[in-house]
Design a protein around this motif. Structure first.
Motif, mmCIF file in Angstrom:
data_model
loop_
_atom_site.group_PDB
_atom_site.id
_atom_site.type_symbol
_atom_site.label_atom_id
_atom_site.label_comp_id
_atom_site.label_asym_id
_atom_site.label_seq_id
_atom_site.Cartn_x
_atom_site.Cartn_y
_atom_site.Cartn_z
ATOM 1 N N LEU A 128 3.610 60.831 57.019
ATOM 2 C CA LEU A 128 4.253 60.432 58.265
ATOM 3 C C LEU A 128 4.648 58.963 58.156
ATOM 4 C CD1 LEU A 128 2.690 63.046 58.889
ATOM 5 C CD2 LEU A 128 2.052 62.065 61.090
ATOM 6 N N HIS A 129 5.888 58.639 58.516
ATOM 7 C CA HIS A 129 6.418 57.291 58.335
ATOM 8 C C HIS A 129 6.895 56.699 59.655
ATOM 9 C CE1 HIS A 129 6.764 57.895 53.899
ATOM 10 N NE2 HIS A 129 7.038 59.139 54.252
ATOM 11 N N ASP A 130 6.766 55.375 59.773
ATOM 12 C CA ASP A 130 7.377 54.596 60.866
ATOM 13 C C ASP A 130 6.985 55.125 62.244
ATOM 14 O OD1 ASP A 130 8.664 53.057 58.913
ATOM 15 O OD2 ASP A 130 10.440 54.355 58.926
ATOM 16 N N LEU A 131 5.698 55.359 62.433
ATOM 17 C CA LEU A 131 5.243 55.934 63.698
ATOM 18 C C LEU A 131 5.439 55.004 64.883
ATOM 19 C CD1 LEU A 131 1.968 57.687 62.474
ATOM 20 C CD2 LEU A 131 4.210 58.701 62.878
ATOM 21 N N LYS A 132 5.510 53.719 64.635
ATOM 22 C CA LYS A 132 5.709 52.762 65.720
ATOM 23 C C LYS A 132 7.180 52.378 65.888
ATOM 24 C CE LYS A 132 1.733 51.508 67.633
ATOM 25 N NZ LYS A 132 1.533 51.589 69.102
ATOM 26 N N ALA A 133 8.042 52.961 65.081
ATOM 27 C CA ALA A 133 9.469 52.641 65.146
ATOM 28 C C ALA A 133 10.205 53.653 66.017
ATOM 29 C CB ALA A 133 10.067 52.621 63.744
ATOM 30 N N ALA A 134 11.452 53.335 66.309
ATOM 31 C CA ALA A 134 12.273 54.244 67.131
ATOM 32 C C ALA A 134 12.744 55.442 66.336
ATOM 33 C CB ALA A 134 13.462 53.483 67.702
ATOM 34 N N THR A 135 12.662 55.371 65.006
ATOM 35 C CA THR A 135 13.165 56.452 64.151
ATOM 36 C C THR A 135 12.097 56.877 63.142
ATOM 37 O OG1 THR A 135 14.116 54.776 62.685
ATOM 38 C CG2 THR A 135 15.574 55.744 64.361
ATOM 39 N N PRO A 136 11.066 57.588 63.597
ATOM 40 C CA PRO A 136 10.043 58.071 62.660
ATOM 41 C C PRO A 136 10.609 59.167 61.763
ATOM 42 C CG PRO A 136 9.700 59.041 64.814
ATOM 43 C CD PRO A 136 10.809 58.027 64.978
ATOM 44 N N HIS A 137 9.950 59.409 60.635
ATOM 45 C CA HIS A 137 10.356 60.525 59.797
ATOM 46 C C HIS A 137 9.149 61.038 59.013
ATOM 47 C CE1 HIS A 137 10.835 57.110 56.986
ATOM 48 N NE2 HIS A 137 10.666 57.981 56.010
ATOM 49 N N VAL A 138 9.322 62.223 58.465
ATOM 50 C CA VAL A 138 8.265 62.893 57.711
ATOM 51 C C VAL A 138 8.819 63.263 56.348
ATOM 52 C CG1 VAL A 138 6.729 64.905 57.608
ATOM 53 C CG2 VAL A 138 7.235 63.828 59.825
ATOM 54 N N THR A 139 8.063 62.971 55.297
ATOM 55 C CA THR A 139 8.441 63.420 53.956
ATOM 56 C C THR A 139 7.420 64.423 53.461
ATOM 57 O OG1 THR A 139 7.264 61.567 52.915
ATOM 58 C CG2 THR A 139 9.619 61.258 53.381
ATOM 59 N N PHE A 140 7.868 65.341 52.599
ATOM 60 C CA PHE A 140 6.992 66.374 52.071
ATOM 61 C C PHE A 140 7.628 66.984 50.836
ATOM 62 C CE2 PHE A 140 9.908 68.263 55.054
ATOM 63 C CZ PHE A 140 10.265 69.492 54.520
#
Length: 389
Positions: A128-140
């Protein structure tokens, strides 16, 4: 890939939230590390609060549940050689529905398939990336290929061992845990239930539970030490021990047979706070685990889904952030009440080997008080059928 809500975990809570949101036009993608067959092979409890059943109906998944589920207006507590009934409907005005979690999951999968819902199985290396940002994303990774999902929100419904809760910084996360010194040995058998309602049994030899999945499929449990293994218990030994913990008339009519599943589940209570970190929302076992004595595990996950569903709906439909902002507080308040109830039921009905005659006598007095007090039975009933959301 892009979606509005990325849901980590394809168990019943993740699937239910995905289905509810999809019906309101909110896009979701569900990531699950196991195969569908593995998810559907999990044997879990099946006592559904009325609130959970209502959510299934709202999701368009309640038809088979209502047709095949058994409405229970009460249950029994066996103690001191007698059986006392808790009249749930009389004392709460509500009932519970006995319908296996496997069947709930199967119904949700079928509903997602019918709506072409996106569920990606056998994914690994989820981050899980950038949870505190306006544009989070998930890589897998799936099928050996690195992939990415951009989203507005991430819901961690991936259980205690999942990556979601571990993505919250250690200096933010506070954890509470109680590990019990015993487990439940459970047996599933193709036998008729010994009773038309559940029987919880307190006995000096240890706790027992008589439950069911259908009129021809029964689920029974006995309290065992954590040092035991399921393989060390033959079917014959299990049935003999179960009978020894039940009143004589119940034991006499118990139908026995070969086990088709046998396992030991440890008992523990666990809560993680907070249940939100930026764009990440925890739900179900990712945030809290209860002993199964009060039948609150799946039902507490459903209350998380309720709060999240309405919070996300208000966000997308009206730009109202209040539901999402209050999610952690509301979900935790109800989760802790479920913890209290499960702890009380566990303390009331199990044998504690480090206890003494004083503790055992208090259990007997607590049960005697319970069935002499309508107020006590009201409290038990309203908690068992499910506190309001």
């Amino acid at each position: 890939m892009k979606t509005q809500v990325c849901i980590i975990g394809g168990g019943p809570s993740g699937l239910l939230l995905s289905q509810l949101l999809h019906r309101k036009g909110i896009e979701t993608i569900v990531l699950e590390r196991q195969t569908r067959a593995h998810v559907l092979g999990r044997i879990r409890a099946g006592v559904l609060e009325h609130g959970f059943a209502d959510l299934m109906r709202e999701a368009g998944c309640g038809q088979r549940m209502d047709a095949e589920g058994a409405v229970h207006d009460g249950f029994y507590i066996a103690h001191d050689g007698r059986m006392d009934r808790v009249d749930l409907h009389r004392f709460s005005g509500q009932s519970v529905l006995v319908y296996g979690q496997t069947e709930v999951t199967r119904d949700l999968y079928q509903a997602r398939d019918a709506m072409n819902g996106q569920i990606l199985h056998e994914v690994s290396e989820v981050v899980l990336h950038d949870l505190k940002a306006a544009t989070p994303h998930v890589t897998f990774v799936q099928d050996g290929e690195a992939r990415r999902i951009d989203c507005d929100f991430i819901v961690g419904a991936d259980g205690y061992h999942g990556v979601s809760r571990k993505s919250i910084p250690a200096d933010v996360l506070k954890e509470y845990e109680k590990v019990y010194p015993f487990g439940w040995l459970g047996v599933l058998s193709e036998t008729a239930p010994v009773c038309d309602e559940l029987i919880y049994a307190r006995h000096d030899r240890g706790f027992a539970l008589c439950s069911m999945r259908s009129q021809v499929l029964s689920r029974y449990y006995i309290q065992v030490p954590l040092s035991d293994s399921a393989e060390s218990w033959s079917d014959e030994a299990f049935w003999a021990e179960l009978k020894a913990r039940l009143p004589e008339d119940v034991a006499a009519r118990l139908e026995t047979g070969p086990s088709i599943e046998k396992s030991i589940a440890p008992l523990r209570g666990y809560v993680a706070e907070p249940m939100r970190y930026g764009a990440l929302f925890l739900a179900g076992d990712a945030a809290h685990i209860v002993p199964p004595t009060g039948a609150k595990g799946l039902n507490t996950a459903a209350s998380d889904v309720h709060y999240l569903y309405h919070g996300l709906l208000a966000h997308y439909a009206e730009g109202d952030e209040s539901g999402l902002d209050s999610y952690s507080e509301k979900a935790l308040a109800r989760a802790w009440k479920a913890q209290r109830f499960s702890w009380w039921m566990t303390s009331l009905l199990h044998r504690f080997h480090d206890g003494d005659s004083y503790d055992s006598r208090l259990q007997q007095i607590d049960l005697a008080y319970l069935f002499s007090s309508e107020a006590a039975q009201v409290s038990l009933a309203e908690n068992y059928v499910g506190l309001p959301y």
